[in-house]
Motif scaffolding. Structure first.
Motif, PDB file in Angstrom:
ATOM      1  N   TYR A 108      95.158 156.732  84.179  1.00 17.41           N
ATOM      2  CA  TYR A 108      94.861 157.631  83.065  1.00 17.41           C
ATOM      3  C   TYR A 108      93.494 157.296  82.463  1.00 17.41           C
ATOM      4  CZ  TYR A 108      95.073 160.000  78.590  1.00 17.41           C
ATOM      5  OH  TYR A 108      94.782 160.787  77.507  1.00 17.41           O
ATOM      6  N   ARG A 109      92.800 158.332  82.029  1.00 17.78           N
ATOM      7  CA  ARG A 109      91.491 158.179  81.408  1.00 17.78           C
ATOM      8  C   ARG A 109      91.454 159.039  80.143  1.00 17.78           C
ATOM      9  NH1 ARG A 109      87.623 159.232  86.233  1.00 17.78           N
ATOM     10  NH2 ARG A 109      88.400 157.270  87.107  1.00 17.78           N
ATOM     11  N   THR A 110      91.050 158.455  79.017  1.00 12.61           N
ATOM     12  CA  THR A 110      90.856 159.253  77.802  1.00 12.61           C
ATOM     13  C   THR A 110      89.546 160.035  77.958  1.00 12.61           C
ATOM     14  OG1 THR A 110      89.568 157.547  76.699  1.00 12.61           O
ATOM     15  CG2 THR A 110      91.964 157.464  76.389  1.00 12.61           C
TER      16      THR A 110
ATOM     17  N   PRO B  46      91.003 165.182  86.581  1.00 14.94           N
ATOM     18  CA  PRO B  46      92.473 165.103  86.660  1.00 14.94           C
ATOM     19  C   PRO B  46      93.019 163.786  86.100  1.00 14.94           C
ATOM     20  CG  PRO B  46      91.469 165.058  88.867  1.00 14.94           C
ATOM     21  CD  PRO B  46      90.383 165.389  87.901  1.00 14.94           C
ATOM     22  N   HIS B  47      92.148 162.743  86.005  1.00 15.00           N
ATOM     23  CA  HIS B  47      92.595 161.485  85.394  1.00 15.00           C
ATOM     24  C   HIS B  47      92.993 161.698  83.931  1.00 15.00           C
ATOM     25  CE1 HIS B  47      91.580 158.558  88.571  1.00 15.00           C
ATOM     26  NE2 HIS B  47      90.534 159.319  88.829  1.00 15.00           N
ATOM     27  N   CYS B  48      92.321 162.650  83.267  1.00 10.01           N
ATOM     28  CA  CYS B  48      92.601 162.911  81.851  1.00 10.01           C
ATOM     29  C   CYS B  48      93.947 163.601  81.646  1.00 10.01           C
ATOM     30  CB  CYS B  48      91.481 163.754  81.233  1.00 10.01           C
ATOM     31  SG  CYS B  48      89.870 162.943  81.265  1.00 10.01           S
TER      32      CYS B  48
ATOM     33  N   ALA C 112      95.636 161.871  88.591  1.00  8.36           N
ATOM     34  CA  ALA C 112      94.827 161.169  89.582  1.00  8.36           C
ATOM     35  C   ALA C 112      94.898 159.658  89.413  1.00  8.36           C
ATOM     36  CB  ALA C 112      93.375 161.630  89.497  1.00  8.36           C
ATOM     37  N   ALA C 113      94.644 158.967  90.523  1.00 11.20           N
ATOM     38  CA  ALA C 113      94.576 157.504  90.529  1.00 11.20           C
ATOM     39  C   ALA C 113      93.495 157.090  91.513  1.00 11.20           C
ATOM     40  CB  ALA C 113      95.918 156.906  90.929  1.00 11.20           C
ATOM     41  N   ASP C 114      92.896 155.917  91.282  1.00 13.02           N
ATOM     42  CA  ASP C 114      91.854 155.397  92.173  1.00 13.02           C
ATOM     43  C   ASP C 114      92.332 154.114  92.834  1.00 13.02           C
ATOM     44  OD1 ASP C 114      90.120 157.437  91.416  1.00 13.02           O
ATOM     45  OD2 ASP C 114      89.214 156.242  89.819  1.00 13.02           O
ATOM     46  N   ILE C 115      91.919 153.946  94.097  1.00 17.29           N
ATOM     47  CA  ILE C 115      92.283 152.772  94.892  1.00 17.29           C
ATOM     48  C   ILE C 115      91.005 152.037  95.276  1.00 17.29           C
ATOM     49  CG2 ILE C 115      93.345 152.024  97.084  1.00 17.29           C
ATOM     50  CD1 ILE C 115      95.316 153.316  95.137  1.00 17.29           C
TER      51      ILE C 115
ATOM     52  N   TYR D 252      86.988 160.043  99.382  1.00 23.54           N
ATOM     53  CA  TYR D 252      86.322 158.746  99.285  1.00 23.54           C
ATOM     54  C   TYR D 252      84.963 159.042  98.676  1.00 23.54           C
ATOM     55  CZ  TYR D 252      84.227 154.376 101.021  1.00 23.54           C
ATOM     56  OH  TYR D 252      83.589 153.160 101.130  1.00 23.54           O
ATOM     57  N   HIS D 253      84.734 158.590  97.442  1.00 26.04           N
ATOM     58  CA  HIS D 253      83.492 158.991  96.779  1.00 26.04           C
ATOM     59  C   HIS D 253      82.979 157.919  95.814  1.00 26.04           C
ATOM     60  CE1 HIS D 253      85.058 160.870  92.739  1.00 26.04           C
ATOM     61  NE2 HIS D 253      85.709 159.774  93.024  1.00 26.04           N
ATOM     62  N   VAL D 254      81.825 158.227  95.218  1.00 26.67           N
ATOM     63  CA  VAL D 254      81.233 157.319  94.243  1.00 26.67           C
ATOM     64  C   VAL D 254      80.733 158.139  93.061  1.00 26.67           C
ATOM     65  CG1 VAL D 254      78.894 157.365  95.234  1.00 26.67           C
ATOM     66  CG2 VAL D 254      79.656 155.334  93.983  1.00 26.67           C
TER      67      VAL D 254
ATOM     68  N   PHE E 195      82.000 152.890  95.433  1.00 23.05           N
ATOM     69  CA  PHE E 195      82.835 153.782  96.240  1.00 23.05           C
ATOM     70  C   PHE E 195      84.308 153.411  96.075  1.00 23.05           C
ATOM     71  CE2 PHE E 195      79.100 155.268  98.481  1.00 23.05           C
ATOM     72  CZ  PHE E 195      79.486 156.530  98.894  1.00 23.05           C
ATOM     73  N   HIS E 196      85.148 154.429  96.024  1.00 24.94           N
ATOM     74  CA  HIS E 196      86.601 154.203  95.927  1.00 24.94           C
ATOM     75  C   HIS E 196      87.337 155.423  96.471  1.00 24.94           C
ATOM     76  CE1 HIS E 196      85.489 156.347  92.229  1.00 24.94           C
ATOM     77  NE2 HIS E 196      86.641 156.949  92.381  1.00 24.94           N
ATOM     78  N   THR E 197      88.616 155.260  96.711  1.00 31.78           N
ATOM     79  CA  THR E 197      89.447 156.378  97.150  1.00 31.78           C
ATOM     80  C   THR E 197      90.095 157.003  95.936  1.00 31.78           C
ATOM     81  OG1 THR E 197      89.868 155.242  99.248  1.00 31.78           O
ATOM     82  CG2 THR E 197      91.343 157.066  98.681  1.00 31.78           C
ATOM     83  N   HIS E 198      89.806 158.276  95.719  1.00 29.54           N
ATOM     84  CA  HIS E 198      90.342 159.029  94.592  1.00 29.54           C
ATOM     85  C   HIS E 198      91.499 159.882  95.096  1.00 29.54           C
ATOM     86  CE1 HIS E 198      90.251 161.798  91.085  1.00 29.54           C
ATOM     87  NE2 HIS E 198      90.378 162.749  91.975  1.00 29.54           N
ATOM     88  N   ILE E 199      92.639 159.787  94.406  1.00 33.33           N
ATOM     89  CA  ILE E 199      93.855 160.501  94.830  1.00 33.33           C
ATOM     90  C   ILE E 199      94.304 161.415  93.700  1.00 33.33           C
ATOM     91  CG2 ILE E 199      96.272 160.209  95.527  1.00 33.33           C
ATOM     92  CD1 ILE E 199      95.419 157.348  96.444  1.00 33.33           C
TER      93      ILE E 199
HETATM   94 ZN   LIG Z   1      89.401 159.130  90.551  1.00 32.59          ZN
END
Ligand SMILES: [Zn+2]
Length: 127
Positions: free
Chosen positions: A47-49, A70-72, A76-79, A112-114, A120-124
């Motif tokens: 989660y992101r405010t 979508p984190h807000c 979404a979640a990041d790995i 997979y982005h930055v 860089f991370h995997t965004h889901i």
């Molecule tokens: Zn993300």
């Protein structure tokens, strides 16, 4: 599954209230990575405010900055991706993109982005 900080662990524990499908996809991904690569995943963001979102995109030019994330909305979640090889990340993306991002209007579940100024991370994204 590992967590970057206790914040991600508590966000993950709250997922049944906000988005049970995202929790299930993360659990299935963790099992997949454990069976296929002998590695577990590390959750770096859930989660992101709005304030956290604005801070994260501070280094992105205004005209390239997304309006929201979508984190807000607990979607979404990041790995952490440095735990995996390029070939493993590719396989992970193929696996994750068997799922459908229902409200994503054709956008994939996993990328997979930055973001400027970050790594860089995997965004889901799942809903
Ligand atoms: Zn993300």
């Amino acid at each position: 599954m590992r967590f970057k900080t206790p914040r991600q662990q508590s966000d993950f524990n709250e997922l049944p209230v906000h988005n049970v499908k995202l929790k299930r996809v993360l659990e299935i991904l963790d099992q997949f990575c454990s069976m296929e690569f002998g590695k577990d995943i590390c959750l770096t963001d859930v989660y992101r405010t709005k304030a956290e979102f604005d801070a994260l995109y501070a280094a992105t030019p205004a005209d390239k900055r997304p309006k929201t994330s979508p984190h807000c909305y607990w979607r979404a979640a990041d790995i952490r991706s440095t735990d995996f090889t390029d070939a493993q990340i590719k396989k992970m993306l193929t696996f994750l993109n068997c799922f459908t991002y229902t409200s994503g209007q054709g956008k994939p579940v996993a990328i997979y982005h930055v973001i400027n100024g970050n790594t860089f991370h995997t965004h889901i994204q799942v809903d």
